[in-house]
Scaffold this active site. Structure first.
Site, mmCIF file in Angstrom:
data_model
loop_
_atom_site.group_PDB
_atom_site.id
_atom_site.type_symbol
_atom_site.label_atom_id
_atom_site.label_comp_id
_atom_site.label_asym_id
_atom_site.label_seq_id
_atom_site.Cartn_x
_atom_site.Cartn_y
_atom_site.Cartn_z
ATOM 1 N N ASP A 10 0.859 -1.189 0.000
ATOM 2 C CA ASP A 10 0.000 0.000 0.000
ATOM 3 C C ASP A 10 0.890 1.233 0.000
ATOM 4 O O ASP A 10 1.813 1.353 0.804
ATOM 5 C CB ASP A 10 -0.884 -0.030 1.260
ATOM 6 N N ASP A 108 -3.967 2.302 -4.988
ATOM 7 C CA ASP A 108 -2.626 2.262 -4.381
ATOM 8 C C ASP A 108 -2.362 1.015 -3.559
ATOM 9 O O ASP A 108 -1.464 1.010 -2.745
ATOM 10 C CB ASP A 108 -2.407 3.520 -3.524
ATOM 11 N N GLU A 109 -3.167 -0.023 -3.787
ATOM 12 C CA GLU A 109 -3.105 -1.149 -2.862
ATOM 13 C C GLU A 109 -3.304 -2.462 -3.613
ATOM 14 O O GLU A 109 -4.176 -2.557 -4.467
ATOM 15 C CB GLU A 109 -4.243 -0.915 -1.874
#
Ligand code: TTP
Ligand code: MG
Length: 350
Positions: A10, A108-109
């Protein structure tokens, strides 16, 4: 299930970190990305804040007016979704280069099944190498968690932040979880926590406290989720890392030039997308059972809803009806202006 090694990655303060990279003179300053604060009178919320701004108590989803009150001297920036999307795409490419089982959860993960590395020592090296590669290429900090399942990897990643890595080996899982607040277990929100506080007559609970409850007690209190929670507080989570079906599926999306709540406009555009996807599926001779609708609201909050039918979808009319019903649910549940709508088909039938 044989023993797995799962990595969760992340990005740190993602939108704000991208903005800091673009404008190096922001370095060391509190940066808040989100709605316009209009000197404290602005509506809307914070998308994210960098770690400097978090020291003032600013965080995602906080009203932007509150953020302004907490730190009026912060740099306030609008959401530049296209830029973050592009950066996200390149980060995901790096991940796909190193592992074949990658599940992207948000911009973002992602989770990676890295069981193939064989040992936790190698998993740590793998995680460090990926963090370094992302930093070398994108100049952005990422954190990683590694553990025997998705839940442990995610919690570990949260605790490694910012810019860190944390490895939790199977033998350490229970010791790692026990002192944590029960709300760190995915799925335990304030409502579930309140029921647990009431049942155990305490104001705060750790994982160890909840572990003392019998499975039947948890099921009586929380329904089916009680059974899951019984496993989770013991560090058990068998959910697989699900590879995105994007390659096999067809999808289309549209970004409105101005965020809108005009239902007629939204549905007009959406029906067009559904029609295009239907035609493309027909041309490629693809039949499908699954429909995923994506909706992005102002502030870049993005949600998807999926429906998989037992039977393949045979006519455009049925496709239009099912897709519209999913979109309508978004609009009923969320009053914010809409920035993007998308439709994707999946679960291909034979
Ligand atoms: P997160 O990964 O939850 O947060 P983050 O990357 O900003 O910070 P960290 O992971 O270090 O705690 O979300 C990723 C991005 O998604 C975030 O930069 C902005 C966006 N976002 C919103 O727009 N609204 C929200 O409520 C949240 C949680 C995130
Ligand atoms: Mg993040």
């Amino acid at each position: 299930m044989t023993e797995r090694i799962i990595l969760h990655l992340d990005m740190d303060a993602f939108f704000a970190a991208v903005e800091e990279r673009e404008s190096p003179h922001f370095k060391g300053k509190p940066v808040v990305v989100g709605a316009d604060p209009l000197e404290g009178k602005g509506r809307g919320v914070v998308s994210t804040a960098n770690y400097e701004a978090r020291k003032y108590g600013i965080h995602s989803a906080l009203p932007i007016s509150t953020a302004y009150r907490l730190c009026p001297q912060a740099v306030f920036l609008p959401v530049n979704g296209e830029l973050y999307n592009e950066v996200s795409g390149r980060i995901m490419e790096i991940l796909h280069k190193h592992a074949s089982v990658v599940e992207q959860v948000s911009l973002d993960e992602a989770y990676l099944d890295i069981s193939f590395v064989g040992t936790y020592r190698k998993a740590e090296k793998f995680g460090q190498d990926i963090r370094e590669e992302i930093f070398e290429r994108e100049r952005l900090p990422a954190s990683c968690g590694v553990g025997p399942n998705k839940m442990i990897a995610k919690i570990a990643c949260g605790r490694a932040k910012p810019n860190g890595i944390l490895i939790v080996e199977p033998k350490d899982v229970e010791k790692f979880l026990e002192p944590l607040d029960i709300q760190e277990i995915p799925g335990v929100g304030p409502k579930t926590a309140a029921l647990l506080y009431q049942a155990l007559q305490k104001q705060e609970l750790t994982v160890a406290d909840v572990k003392k409850m019998r499975k039947e007690e948890l099921i009586d209190l929380l329904g089916a989720y009680g059974g899951d929670l019984y496993d989770k507080v013991r560090g058990v989570d068998e959910s697989p890392v699900v590879v995105d079906e994007e390659v096999k599926s067809i999808g289309k999306e549209h970004t409105f030039s101005i965020d809108t709540r005009d239902g007629e406009e939204i549905f007009l555009v959406f029906r067009g997308l559904v029609k295009d996807v239907w035609q493309e599926a027909k041309e490629q001779g693809i039949s499908f059972k699954g429909i995923t609708v994506r909706c992005r609201f102002q502030g870049f909050e993005t949600h998807t809803k999926t429906k998989t039918r037992k039977e393949g979808i045979k006519t455009e009319a049925v496709f239009q009806k099912e897709a519209s019903a999913l979109l309508l649910r978004f609009l009923v549940e969320n009053p914010k202006p809409v920035r993007l709508v998308g439709i994707r088909i999946g679960s291909l039938s034979a």
